[in-house]
Design a protein around this motif. Sequence first.
Motif, short mmCIF file in Angstrom:
data_model
loop_
_atom_site.label_atom_id
_atom_site.label_comp_id
_atom_site.label_asym_id
_atom_site.label_seq_id
_atom_site.Cartn_x
_atom_site.Cartn_y
_atom_site.Cartn_z
N GLN A 163 0.82 -1.20 0.00
CA GLN A 163 0.00 0.00 0.00
C GLN A 163 0.86 1.25 0.00
N GLU A 217 -1.94 -1.05 5.18
CA GLU A 217 -2.17 -0.14 6.30
C GLU A 217 -3.64 -0.13 6.70
N ALA A 218 -4.52 -0.52 5.78
CA ALA A 218 -5.95 -0.57 6.07
C ALA A 218 -6.60 -1.54 5.11
N PHE A 219 -7.69 -2.18 5.59
CA PHE A 219 -8.48 -3.05 4.74
C PHE A 219 -9.57 -2.22 4.06
N LYS A 242 0.54 -6.13 8.59
CA LYS A 242 -0.56 -5.17 8.75
C LYS A 242 -0.09 -4.07 9.68
N GLY A 244 -0.25 -0.36 11.74
CA GLY A 244 -1.26 0.29 12.57
C GLY A 244 -1.82 -0.64 13.62
N SER A 263 -9.81 -2.90 17.00
CA SER A 263 -9.57 -3.23 15.61
C SER A 263 -8.48 -4.27 15.47
N GLU A 264 -7.45 -4.19 16.31
CA GLU A 264 -6.36 -5.16 16.24
C GLU A 264 -6.87 -6.56 16.59
N VAL A 267 -8.42 -7.88 13.47
CA VAL A 267 -7.40 -8.29 12.49
C VAL A 267 -6.87 -9.68 12.84
N VAL A 604 -15.09 -1.46 10.82
CA VAL A 604 -14.48 -1.91 9.57
C VAL A 604 -14.82 -3.37 9.28
#
Length: 707
Positions: A163, A217-219, A242, A244, A263-264, A267, A604
Amino acid sequence: MGSLRPLFHPQSVAVIGASREPGSVGFRILDALVRARFNGPVYPVNPKAGHIGSIRAYPSVEAIGRPVDLAVIAVPAKLVPNVVADCERVGVRALIVITAGFAEIGGEGVERQDELLAAVRRAGMRMVGPNCLGLLHTHADVRLNASFAPSMPPRGAVGLCSQSGALGVAIIALARRIDLGMSSFVSVGNKADISAIDLLEWWEQDETTDVLLFYLEAFGDPRHFAPVARRVGRRKPIVMVKAGRTEAGGRAASSHTAALAASETAVEALFRQTGILRAETLEEMFGLARALTQQPLPRGRRVAVVTNAGGPGILCVDALEGAGLEVPRLAPGTRATLNAFLPSAASSANPVDMIASAGPREFRAAVEVLLRAEEVDALVVLYTPAGMFVTESVAESVVAGVTAAREAGIDDKPVFVSVVGDEEETYAIRDDHETLPAYRFPEEIGRVLGKMVEYAEWRRADPGVFVTFGDQSLAEARAIVTGALDERGEGWLSLAEARRTLEAAGLTVAPGGVATSAKEAAAIAKEVGFPVAVKLASLQLVHKTEIGGVVLGLQDAEAVEAAYRGIEERLAGMGRADAMDGALVQPMLEGAAEVMIGVNQDPVFGPLIAFGLGGIHVEVLRDVAFRVAPLSDRDASAMVSEIRGHQLLQGYRGHAAADIAALEEALLRMSRLVEAVPEIREIDLNPIFALEPGHGYRIVDARIRVA
């Protein structure tokens, strides 16, 4: 996939914004295409130059007058719309937009990117970027470097998506330094059109790509990403860094599940479900890539270590066991074979310490013996140069030992090497038939091999199925939720609404009901049978115990009425009489164990489902497993089995076992509920009394927040 072919296999390329200025992006892209010897015509487009670097230039893409498959755009952002319109008119099939100044700057940049994407899609084109480094494809029939990376990586079987454009340049340089071959590299930039999902599907069917690497860095769309990754990972390993990882601080959490989820967490759950190998660093990502492209997947967790120095061997064993691997004692027959050629001072245990005098002959023989051993699934070879032998001769002997074992049919055991303390770092030891990945320190091997084993186990396991239940009334559940939203707006459902929602989903709620008077409470108690518990029902007050809103072990109707009135009086004394909506009356229950099930709606990833021991355990021990919905039956089973308290559920030291099958079904029903009713934001079922096998469970306390 056909729409991506012009990006990876273009017949011709136009560089729009090609320049004579050596430091400019337009110059570097054109130069990179020429230096890579792209197998097709390259057309520089620049209205102010007739030729660039001895190549004829054109004032516009329309002026080329011949078909163009791929256009690389490196002009100022304000000129990009006109260039895209030109490309549409002449039938360009794909774009790489290097230009920055789009969504990454926010504000008008977001609008500019939306307009760009709309134009690209109207034209039926595909686009990489904007704000990206570009794309490389190393296949001998293509040799495409449509980027401003200064050089091509070696040709190989790794597909890599980044990314970050700047990081992409460093990644390509690192690949060259460690001689890691790539099939293709894509810098997706803002991912306006082509994303990681597109690349997963492209590389899935690309015969030249065996291992997939991602730096993200983001999905963009994890709900779409998950099923694709789950499918692709069955055939080809996916390794991801991944960025962040840190949790966003200060987020208000009003339930146990929300307090534990981040969020982690989502993931990590997604990676577990899809078999993705998570690399903590770029170095580890490349370490995994070398292992996965050069060696077979291990068939088990048992590892043998052979070394000529005790210290590195001990460090290696610690790292292997720390990664969840086993370093077993070798079988008597294996040890006898080793002892036949090792000096008396050597140790034929595991690790096999051949002492400093071990040379090429001993290494070759030991490697072959250990690979042939039935009790060994993988082999680690450590060599510390002691000045007695030439390192190259030892390396050749190690490879020869591996080759001999392969010729004997031992082709499912990976071998890893570490030359500890050598001045020159070695990344691989090879001959014409075998390539052994080499690492500077033995601890690296532990991390890499541990993740390879986990991936191999995931891949071999039954993938699971997504179960449906004919007795779930999910439309009824949603009607209850939307009715509450229409009446009161977002917030917590009443206790009665929560119980009805769960019952509609086929989840087993403890008997009882919500009373709105002391007399009604006594009547419910007589119906369910004594002893009972009386608990405050309130939309305003969440934590009932702290205000004396829970009374347990009531033996008769008079005690129930007194308990109800006592709660009323306590609230009145606090000036909160209006907060009481009634009281839940339930029979006193005992189970084999107390567990909890929770849901938190990640912004997300969608519904994140939690399972763990209930009561205070969830807060104190944080012994909770998470998965992203939807859950397969395998996901549900893994959630129950991976918590540290799983032994308690199985029955421990005379303690009764719990109905694990019923708990797994509860998780699957919960998954269906939160997928069907997206207005559910949080669920907290704690405690749930898990009864003995065959008797199911009972949900004692339930809270549901909707929006």
